[in-house]
Design an enzyme around this catalytic site. Structure first.
Site, PDB file in Angstrom:
ATOM      1  N   SER A   1      -9.866   2.376   3.034  1.00 20.23           N
ATOM      2  CA  SER A   1      -8.989   3.116   2.149  1.00 20.23           C
ATOM      3  C   SER A   1      -8.049   2.247   1.319  1.00 20.23           C
ATOM      4  O   SER A   1      -7.451   2.720   0.353  1.00 20.23           O
ATOM      5  CB  SER A   1      -8.156   4.087   2.988  1.00 20.23           C
ATOM      6  OG  SER A   1      -7.281   3.390   3.856  1.00 20.23           O
TER       7      SER A   1
ATOM      8  N   LYS B   1       0.854  -1.185   0.000  1.00 20.95           N
ATOM      9  CA  LYS B   1       0.000   0.000   0.000  1.00 20.95           C
ATOM     10  C   LYS B   1       0.892   1.238   0.000  1.00 20.95           C
ATOM     11  O   LYS B   1       1.918   1.276   0.687  1.00 20.95           O
ATOM     12  CB  LYS B   1      -0.907  -0.018   1.240  1.00 20.95           C
ATOM     13  CG  LYS B   1      -1.909   1.147   1.303  1.00 20.95           C
ATOM     14  CD  LYS B   1      -2.832   1.013   2.513  1.00 20.95           C
ATOM     15  CE  LYS B   1      -3.821   2.175   2.597  1.00 20.95           C
ATOM     16  NZ  LYS B   1      -4.762   2.058   3.725  1.00 20.95           N
TER      17      LYS B   1
ATOM     18  N   SER C   1     -10.263  -0.095   7.146  1.00 19.29           N
ATOM     19  CA  SER C   1      -9.659   0.063   5.816  1.00 19.29           C
ATOM     20  C   SER C   1      -8.982  -1.176   5.253  1.00 19.29           C
ATOM     21  O   SER C   1      -8.554  -1.173   4.098  1.00 19.29           O
ATOM     22  CB  SER C   1      -8.648   1.215   5.828  1.00 19.29           C
ATOM     23  OG  SER C   1      -9.301   2.451   5.909  1.00 19.29           O
TER      24      SER C   1
END
Length: 484
Positions: A151, A76, A175
């Protein structure tokens, strides 16, 4: 080859059925072919990946290489990577190249794993749909008209679209788990302090936790083995021995008591989602687990408490982005105040600005006790609900998200509707507990996630329970029909 799991890739690499360079090249080519459709990656690190793969092959040839040596995966874009752009999904960090690696990144480098690239995300991890990213929204591989969740939407969609067998992610209020549910993959958020946050760009420091996304619980266990552990560079990291998460995957379900909170099945839950989740819980009962109805009486306060605490911490953390030291700087500022105002005004997106404003208001003189102080009191009540529940049950189960993936733009004009996407996941972060989402079926050909919540440091138990469910079902093996 793209349907191979991390466990399968590892076994084949160790058996010399193919090389790390071959499997890495395969995934890099697949990213070139597929990613223009889904927008999962902000940066693809082709040269670095091939160099890491070559080094991994040398370690594999020498023997005794670690489990993930030579296995390709994605990070990420919230983890600092030395010499590789790290944007956090924001214009503010569009050209930021860190001079060091996050501890999580360093752990994977030491393992010999191969980084394919950095995945797209909601800006500064603020969002539940991946629509707030400066680099454009990620599309859900199950339905490209729908969001992947957020997210960590880029990581979730990359794994679902078979552009990486696994990916790192972070979870502040859901998330990891919510996008895992919406994309039909497995995701685990460990106990707060189980994984180092050093080098992970901060949103809300008392809530943020790094975790993993993969297609199966077995793969998640392999990845968590690499990530978990004490780090003296992170003062919130807990010096607690790390078990071998793979070793406990075969434990029986006999004698396990599962708590089902009645508050998680009330107003707002999609009927199809509820049916799939209840079916999954029945599957556990059939396998020998005991089901017990429980109450988490302060559940309804989790979302309002979170949306005071998280913005307050975000307001403080994001004050460091001022146009002076690093990050976006406006052109030709008239004076220092103009530099601050315009750099931040241009660098941050709308949702980030909204949360900074809310957080600053909640921390201001005259409001601190009424909002932030009161929310921390509520947080303690929510944590106590879980402490009381775990005196009676071994694990808590319920839905991960209130509905399957929703259409782009359908909640953009209503921030509260978007915030309620995390209604079942937020309490876990407030309490600091581990949580997990596993696929448990489809509604209108879109995935549904079953959430598992454990006691502190019960990641092994969650992974075992998820693995046993996945041995008995095939939901985690389902792939979007659109995939080539």
């Amino acid at each position: 080859m793209h349907n191979l799991t991390i466990a399968e890739i590892s076994r084949k690499l160790q058996a010399k059925e193919f090389s790390s360079e071959e499997i890495t090249r395969y995934f890099l080519d697949r990213i070139k072919q597929q990613d223009p459709t889904y927008n999962c990656y902000v940066t693809v690190t082709e040269e670095l990946a091939m160099a890491q793969a070559k080094a991994a092959d040398a370690r594999l040839a020498a023997g005794n290489a670690p489990t993930m040596c030579g296995v390709p995966f994605a990070h990420k874009d919230i983890f600092c990577t030395n010499g590789v752009k790290t944007t956090c999904g924001s214009k503010m960090l569009d050209n930021f190249v860190p001079p060091y690696n996050a501890t999580v990144v360093e752990n994977y480098i030491n393992e010999g794993a191969v980084m394919l690239g950095k995945t797209n995300m909601d800006e500064f991890a603020m969002g539940s749909s991946n629509e707030t990213s400066y680099f454009g929204p990620v599309k859900n591989p199950w339905d490209t008209n729908c969001v992947p969740g957020g997210s960590s939407g880029g990581s979730a969609a990359a794994v679902a679209a078979r552009m990486a067998p696994g990916a790192t992610a972070t979870d502040t209020g859901g998330s990891i788990r919510q996008p895992a549910a919406l994309c039909g993959i497995t995701g685990i958020k460990p106990t707060y302090g189980r994984v180092s946050r050093w080098g992970m760009i901060a949103f809300a420091s008392s809530l943020d936790q790094a975790g993993v996304m993969a297609r199966s619980a077995e793969d998640a266990a392999i990845m968590l083995n690499v990530m978990a552990g004490y780090d003296n560079k992170d003062s919130t990291c807990i010096d607690e021995p790390v078990p071998d998460y793979i070793a406990n995957l075969g434990d029986s379900l006999a004698g396990v008591t599962i708590g089902v909170p009645k508050e998680y099945f009330e107003v707002g839950l999609n009927p199809g989602t509820e049916a799939r989740v209840q079916d999954a819980i029945k599957q556990y009962e059939t396998a020998g687990a005991k089901i017990k109805s429980i109450s988490l009486p302060h559940s309804h306060l989790a979302v309002p408490a979170y949306y005071v605490i998280a913005p307050a911490e975000c307001s403080a953390n994001l004050s460091r982005f001022d146009g002076v030291r690093y990050g976006h700087r406006c052109d030709d500022p008239k004076d220092l105040m103009d530099l601050y105002k315009r750099s931040r005004g241009e660098g941050f997106g709308e949702e980030v600005k909204r949360r900074i404003l809310v957080g600053t208001y909640c921390l201001s003189a005259g409001y601190y006790d009424a909002y932030y102080g009161k929310s921390q009191q509520v947080r303690r009540l929510i944590k106590q609900d879980f402490v009381d529940a775990f005196k009676e049950v071994d694990v808590i189960m319920g839905p991960t998200a209130p509905s399957p993936a929703f259409a782009f733009g359908s909640k953009g004009d209503d921030p509260v509707a978007m915030y309620l996407e995390d209604i079942y996941t937020i309490a876990t972060n407030l309490a600091g507990l581990p949580g997990m989402s596993v696929p448990c079926g489809l509604v209108d050909n879109k995935p549904v996630g079953l959430q598992l919540i454990g006691n502190f440091f019960a990641e092994s138990k969650l992974l075992n329970l998820a693995h046993q469910f996945q041995l008995a079902t095939d939901f985690h093996t389902l792939a979007p029909s659109s995939l080539a």
